[in-house]
Write a protein that holds these residues in place. Structure first.
Motif, PDB file in Angstrom:
ATOM      1  N   TYR A 118     -24.900  -0.097   8.941  1.00 28.84           N
ATOM      2  CA  TYR A 118     -24.865   1.306   8.564  1.00 28.84           C
ATOM      3  C   TYR A 118     -26.038   1.601   7.653  1.00 28.84           C
ATOM      4  N   ASP A 119     -26.766   2.660   7.946  1.00 35.14           N
ATOM      5  CA  ASP A 119     -27.902   3.118   7.147  1.00 35.14           C
ATOM      6  C   ASP A 119     -27.396   4.253   6.257  1.00 35.14           C
ATOM      7  N   GLU A 120     -27.112   3.926   5.002  1.00 41.10           N
ATOM      8  CA  GLU A 120     -26.573   4.936   4.085  1.00 41.10           C
ATOM      9  C   GLU A 120     -27.584   6.023   3.779  1.00 41.10           C
ATOM     10  N   LYS A 121     -28.851   5.664   3.661  1.00 41.68           N
ATOM     11  CA  LYS A 121     -29.893   6.642   3.329  1.00 41.68           C
ATOM     12  C   LYS A 121     -29.956   7.756   4.376  1.00 41.68           C
ATOM     13  N   ASN A 122     -29.830   7.408   5.654  1.00 35.96           N
ATOM     14  CA  ASN A 122     -29.930   8.384   6.738  1.00 35.96           C
ATOM     15  C   ASN A 122     -28.591   8.738   7.379  1.00 35.96           C
TER      16      ASN A 122
END
Length: 165
Positions: A118-122
């Motif tokens: 999971y890419d939290e930033k995006n």
């Protein structure tokens, strides 16, 4: 609900196990490096096929599939790029595409390394199904399957197809 079989890096190889899993899906998504038109034809005989071309794919395959494929499956926006990288180490084209509009699901191949991150930033999920073919340095042939329900991804499974050799 849409059942998806996700594969990559077949490198001209397809077998009955891959085709059996494909027959159980509603759609097959291939992240590039098909390697041959035969792989495409066999998959398309079974289910609808979405994909991108990879760095080993010839001009005929590049004419059939784009380098970047952005589409919706139900209400889920998907971005697929063969050489895409992963969260924190995206390739330049991926960075550009995500900066323009981040999808909810980003899919890539190329590395032969299975990843689900999971890419939290995006605010997106990144999937790389590894490699289902026999060429490359991976030890185990892999792919993934999951269900898209509206804009949710459910029931994500890793499928191990056995040794590369």
């Amino acid at each position: 609900m849409t059942k998806v079989l996700l594969l990559s890096d077949s490198h001209s190889y397809i077998d009955d196990r891959i085709l059996e899993y494909a027959s159980q899906a509603d759609e097959v998504w291939h992240c590039g490096d098909f390697g041959s038109l035969d792989v495409i034809e066999q998959l398309e005989k079974i289910k609808p096929l979405k994909g991108v071309y990879g760095n080993i794919d010839n001009a005929k395959i590049q004419a059939e599939f784009p380098e970047v494929n952005r589409f919706f499956c139900e209400n889920l926006e998907v971005l697929m790029i063969h050489i895409g990288g992963y969260p924190g180490k995206y390739a330049p084209l991926t960075k550009k595409e995500i900066a323009e509009k981040a999808p909810k699901l980003f899919i890539s191949g190329h590395s032969h390394i299975l990843k689900a991150m999971y890419d939290e930033k995006n605010s997106l999920l990144h999937l790389n199904p590894g490699a289902c073919g026999k060429q490359g340095w991976h030890k185990v042939r892999t792919m993934m399957r999951f269900v898209v329900d509206g804009e949710e991804i459910k029931d994500l499974e890793v499928i191990e197809l056995g040794s590369r050799v």
